[in-house]
Scaffold this motif. Structure first.
Motif, PDB file in Angstrom:
ATOM      1  N   MET A  21      85.664  23.618  52.571  1.00  8.30           N
ATOM      2  CA  MET A  21      86.589  22.501  52.618  1.00  8.30           C
ATOM      3  C   MET A  21      87.832  22.765  51.780  1.00  8.30           C
ATOM      4  N   MET A  22      87.745  23.645  50.832  1.00  6.59           N
ATOM      5  CA  MET A  22      88.870  23.893  49.943  1.00  6.59           C
ATOM      6  C   MET A  22      89.648  25.140  50.353  1.00  6.59           C
ATOM      7  N   GLU A  23      89.593  25.556  51.597  1.00  5.09           N
ATOM      8  CA  GLU A  23      90.319  26.731  52.037  1.00  5.09           C
ATOM      9  C   GLU A  23      91.807  26.379  52.144  1.00  5.09           C
ATOM     10  N   HIS A  24      92.495  26.539  51.033  1.00  5.17           N
ATOM     11  CA  HIS A  24      93.913  26.222  50.955  1.00  5.17           C
ATOM     12  C   HIS A  24      94.750  27.382  51.489  1.00  5.17           C
ATOM     13  N   VAL A  76      94.127  11.218  48.447  1.00  3.68           N
ATOM     14  CA  VAL A  76      93.646  10.740  49.738  1.00  3.68           C
ATOM     15  C   VAL A  76      92.199  11.161  50.001  1.00  3.68           C
ATOM     16  N   THR A  77      91.531  10.375  50.804  1.00  8.03           N
ATOM     17  CA  THR A  77      90.213  10.735  51.326  1.00  8.03           C
ATOM     18  C   THR A  77      90.364  10.914  52.830  1.00  8.03           C
ATOM     19  N   ASP A  89      89.108  11.844  47.610  1.00  8.25           N
ATOM     20  CA  ASP A  89      90.095  11.834  46.528  1.00  8.25           C
ATOM     21  C   ASP A  89      90.819  13.163  46.353  1.00  8.25           C
ATOM     22  N   HIS A  90      91.225  13.768  47.467  1.00  2.00           N
ATOM     23  CA  HIS A  90      91.979  15.028  47.432  1.00  2.00           C
ATOM     24  C   HIS A  90      93.327  14.798  46.757  1.00  2.00           C
ATOM     25  N   ALA A 124      93.782   9.471  56.951  1.00  2.00           N
ATOM     26  CA  ALA A 124      93.352   9.479  55.558  1.00  2.00           C
ATOM     27  C   ALA A 124      93.544   8.092  54.969  1.00  2.00           C
ATOM     28  N   ILE A 125      92.773   7.803  53.944  1.00  2.00           N
ATOM     29  CA  ILE A 125      92.924   6.568  53.177  1.00  2.00           C
ATOM     30  C   ILE A 125      93.580   6.944  51.847  1.00  2.00           C
TER      31      ILE A 125
END
Length: 165
Positions: A21-24, A76-77, A89-90, A124-125
């Motif tokens: 998920m964190m593949e930036h 954001v989520t 909460d990114h 996203a929220i």
């Protein structure tokens, strides 16, 4: 299991999920149509210590400031495309990377950012916000992996003057 849960039995699967998920993106384009911050604490070209742990590999690394912009940062989520679990909460997306032009904390928005795989065009929220400046930085990860160029974004309170040894 949520991304925030962790037990000794689930550590390996949690770490794998976090990595996926964190593949930036490691080489991002410079932003267009953003206003430069007028008097940032960390001017372009200076160096600062990253105190944030958005990604474990970034904490306590030296960043070169590539840009400082006058904008608002949003936490954001969202659920990345192709994933089942949300990224909660990114940190951070900036105003200019949100499709809607009027929104506030708690609103659903569409992400225009593509900082990481599966982010662009996702709903996203908004779970939090912080006044800028927003910093774009280059840094060499503490795990020895490939450097990040134009990494977006860090807030001013996630940076400190570089520590000299």
């Amino acid at each position: 299991m949520s991304l925030t849960e962790s037990t000794s039995e689930s550590t390996d699967s949690k770490d794998s999920m976090d990595e996926m998920m964190m593949e930036h993106n490691r080489n991002e384009a410079e932003p267009i149509d953003m206003s430069d911050a007028k008097d940032p604490k960390f001017p372009v070209g200076s160096q600062a210590l990253i105190t944030s742990d958005h990604m474990e590999m970034m904490e306590n690394t030296v960043a070169t400031i590539k840009g400082a912009y006058d904008t608002t940062l949003y936490q954001v989520t969202f659920t990345p495309e192709g994933m089942d679990e949300p990224m909660k909460d990114h940190k951070w997306i900036v105003t200019e990377e949100i499709e809607e032009k009027e929104f506030e904390d708690g609103d659903e928005v569409t992400l225009l950012a593509d900082h990481m795989t599966g982010m662009e065009n996702q709903k996203a929220i908004i779970t939090g916000s912080q006044a800028g400046p927003a910093y774009m930085v280059d840094f060499k990860p503490n795990d020895g992996s490939e450097a990040f160029v134009n990494h977006k974004w860090l807030a001013e309170d996630e940076l400190s003057p570089e520590m000299n040894d």
